[in-house]
Design an enzyme around this catalytic site. Structure first.
Site, PDB file in Angstrom:
ATOM      1  N   TYR A  10     -12.349   1.392  -4.203  1.00 34.47           N
ATOM      2  CA  TYR A  10     -12.333   2.505  -3.236  1.00 34.47           C
ATOM      3  C   TYR A  10     -12.637   3.848  -3.900  1.00 34.47           C
ATOM      4  CZ  TYR A  10     -10.228   5.837   0.084  1.00 34.47           C
ATOM      5  OH  TYR A  10      -9.991   6.902   0.920  1.00 34.47           O
ATOM      6  N   ILE A  11     -11.810   4.242  -4.853  1.00 37.27           N
ATOM      7  CA  ILE A  11     -12.011   5.550  -5.479  1.00 37.27           C
ATOM      8  C   ILE A  11     -13.201   5.523  -6.432  1.00 37.27           C
ATOM      9  CG2 ILE A  11     -10.971   7.290  -6.986  1.00 37.27           C
ATOM     10  CD1 ILE A  11      -8.255   6.487  -5.723  1.00 37.27           C
ATOM     11  N   ASP A  49     -14.860  -7.817 -17.143  1.00 34.05           N
ATOM     12  CA  ASP A  49     -13.463  -7.399 -17.146  1.00 34.05           C
ATOM     13  C   ASP A  49     -13.177  -6.449 -18.297  1.00 34.05           C
ATOM     14  OD1 ASP A  49     -10.410  -7.756 -17.692  1.00 34.05           O
ATOM     15  OD2 ASP A  49     -10.752  -8.650 -15.722  1.00 34.05           O
ATOM     16  N   THR A 115      -1.443   8.536 -11.647  1.00 32.19           N
ATOM     17  CA  THR A 115      -0.794   8.490 -10.336  1.00 32.19           C
ATOM     18  C   THR A 115       0.443   9.373 -10.256  1.00 32.19           C
ATOM     19  OG1 THR A 115       0.426   7.016  -8.832  1.00 32.19           O
ATOM     20  CG2 THR A 115       0.454   6.436 -11.137  1.00 32.19           C
ATOM     21  N   TYR A 139       4.503  -0.228 -11.801  1.00 30.32           N
ATOM     22  CA  TYR A 139       3.193   0.412 -11.639  1.00 30.32           C
ATOM     23  C   TYR A 139       3.199   1.801 -12.270  1.00 30.32           C
ATOM     24  CZ  TYR A 139      -0.520   3.092  -9.386  1.00 30.32           C
ATOM     25  OH  TYR A 139      -1.581   3.924  -9.153  1.00 30.32           O
ATOM     26  N   LYS A 143       1.307   3.167 -15.892  1.00 29.41           N
ATOM     27  CA  LYS A 143       0.405   4.316 -15.979  1.00 29.41           C
ATOM     28  C   LYS A 143       0.906   5.346 -16.995  1.00 29.41           C
ATOM     29  CE  LYS A 143      -2.868   3.715 -12.777  1.00 29.41           C
ATOM     30  NZ  LYS A 143      -4.307   3.887 -13.001  1.00 29.41           N
ATOM     31  N   ASN A 168      -2.011  10.727  -2.406  1.00 27.17           N
ATOM     32  CA  ASN A 168      -2.500   9.736  -1.437  1.00 27.17           C
ATOM     33  C   ASN A 168      -3.976   9.960  -1.132  1.00 27.17           C
ATOM     34  OD1 ASN A 168       0.089   8.245  -0.537  1.00 27.17           O
ATOM     35  ND2 ASN A 168       0.659  10.395  -0.452  1.00 27.17           N
ATOM     36  N   PHE A 206       9.113   4.510   8.951  1.00 22.42           N
ATOM     37  CA  PHE A 206      10.329   4.109   8.244  1.00 22.42           C
ATOM     38  C   PHE A 206      11.226   5.318   7.988  1.00 22.42           C
ATOM     39  CE2 PHE A 206       7.081   0.968   7.248  1.00 22.42           C
ATOM     40  CZ  PHE A 206       7.740  -0.219   7.566  1.00 22.42           C
TER      41      PHE A 206
END
Length: 326
Positions: A10-11, A49, A115, A139, A143, A168, A206
């Site tokens: 995506y990015i 990879d 992130t 995660y 990072k 986001n 939520f």
């Protein structure tokens, strides 16, 4: 030539679009989460990879690569808690293989996609690069480990790098050629739009009792093209010698509540959402908003897309992904 690892994702695919305005690009992607259709035909595509040293050596031997951009991390928070080994192997071990091979070939310029998860749950209204890092899941931890590795390598091996911590990412390329498509989809805006296209029965909010204006969580949304432009500016700063090491937040500096995002999706699409109120999720902070003052002052970057534009481009994209009936 610039090597973009994860350039079918995506990015990464949006960054490739911006890079191709001034650079030649080679993409390395194993297509585990990326898509062949997202690869710009003007770029060289190699299926391989980042953890495979032979794949990397072949690339560095064949192409005159001057810098590497890394978008090939595993990035699902929930999955990282269930399967931390995957995250430490792919996000840390494979990245070490990449860095080691780069340096062996004398390539020392690196852009790292990091992130906001490195901050954990900060108790501040506006997150700056000086805010303490305290990740609460594998995660974010993976990072941050790479960020620390980059810092050490810069001192020992003359590695020059920029870390970009973003919040986001949302939206799609304005032409509608490429956009966000994950399986499973975990991001709020595409989930809402899929619902409004009839692909989900409802959407869940939520928690409605947070200490925010409307009781729902506030998050920082940034258009993927704004993100891509920040990566290009960071790359130029490295290539031109303006920066040797730097860490920047990428955000809109405003923040939007879940209810505001739902309402904007309804406005853009002229459709009404079926919203289900649900209990809070464990570990969800009330507010996560980034200050991007540092990258604005040092590189001149700022966001160009409003929330409405983010959602409009995403809506245009998602409508093209609806299966044609009949």
């Amino acid at each position: 030539m610039i090597l973009v690892i994860g350039g079918a994702g995506y990015i990464g695919s949006h960054v490739v679009k911006e890079l191709l305005k001034s650079k030649e690009v080679v993409i390395l992607d194993n297509l585990s989460t990326g898509h062949r259709w997202a690869v710009d035909e003007r770029a060289v595509f190699v299926e391989g990879d980042l953890g495979n040293k032979d794949d990397l050596k072949a690339l560095f031997s064949q192409y005159p690569i001057e810098a590497v951009m890394h978008f090939a991390a595993s990035s699902l928070v929930g999955e990282s808690v269930i399967n931390p080994m995957k995250y430490y192997m792919n996000n840390v071990s494979s990245t070490l293989t990449l860095l080691q091979t780069m340096l062996e070939f004398g390539i020392n310029k690196f852009i790292f996609s990091s992130t906001a998860a490195t901050y954990g749950i900060p108790n501040v209204d506006m997150i700056t690069e000086e805010t303490a890092t305290n990740p609460i899941n594998p995660y974010g931890q993976s990072k941050l480990m790479v960020e620390n590795i980059l810092s050490d390598l810069a001192k020992a091996d003359d590695l020059k790098y920029v870390v970009l911590r973003y919040f986001n990412a949302a939206g799609a390329f304005e032409s509608g050629e490429i956009g966000e498509e994950h399986n499973p989809e975990t991001h709020l805006i595409p989930i809402i739009l899929q619902h409004l296209l009839g692909q989900r029965e409802s959407i869940s909010i939520f928690g409605s009792d947070y200490e925010t204006e409307d009781g729902t969580c506030i998050r920082d949304y940034i258009h993927v093209t704004d993100l891509a432009n920040a990566h290009v500016l960071a790359l130029e700063a490295l290539l031109e010698g303006k920066k040797e090491t730097a860490t920047y937040n990428l955000g809109n500096g405003l923040g939007y509540s879940v209810k505001e995002v739902v309402e904007m999706c309804e406005n853009v699409t002229s459709k009404k959402a079926n919203v289900v109120m649900a209990e809070r999720r464990a570990g969800d902070p009330a507010r996560l908003v980034a200050s991007s003052d540092k990258i604005y002052k040092e590189l001149g970057w700022k966001t160009e897309f409003s929330l409405e534009q983010i959602i409009s481009t995403a809506w245009n994209w998602h409508q093209t992904r609806v299966p044609v009936k009949g």
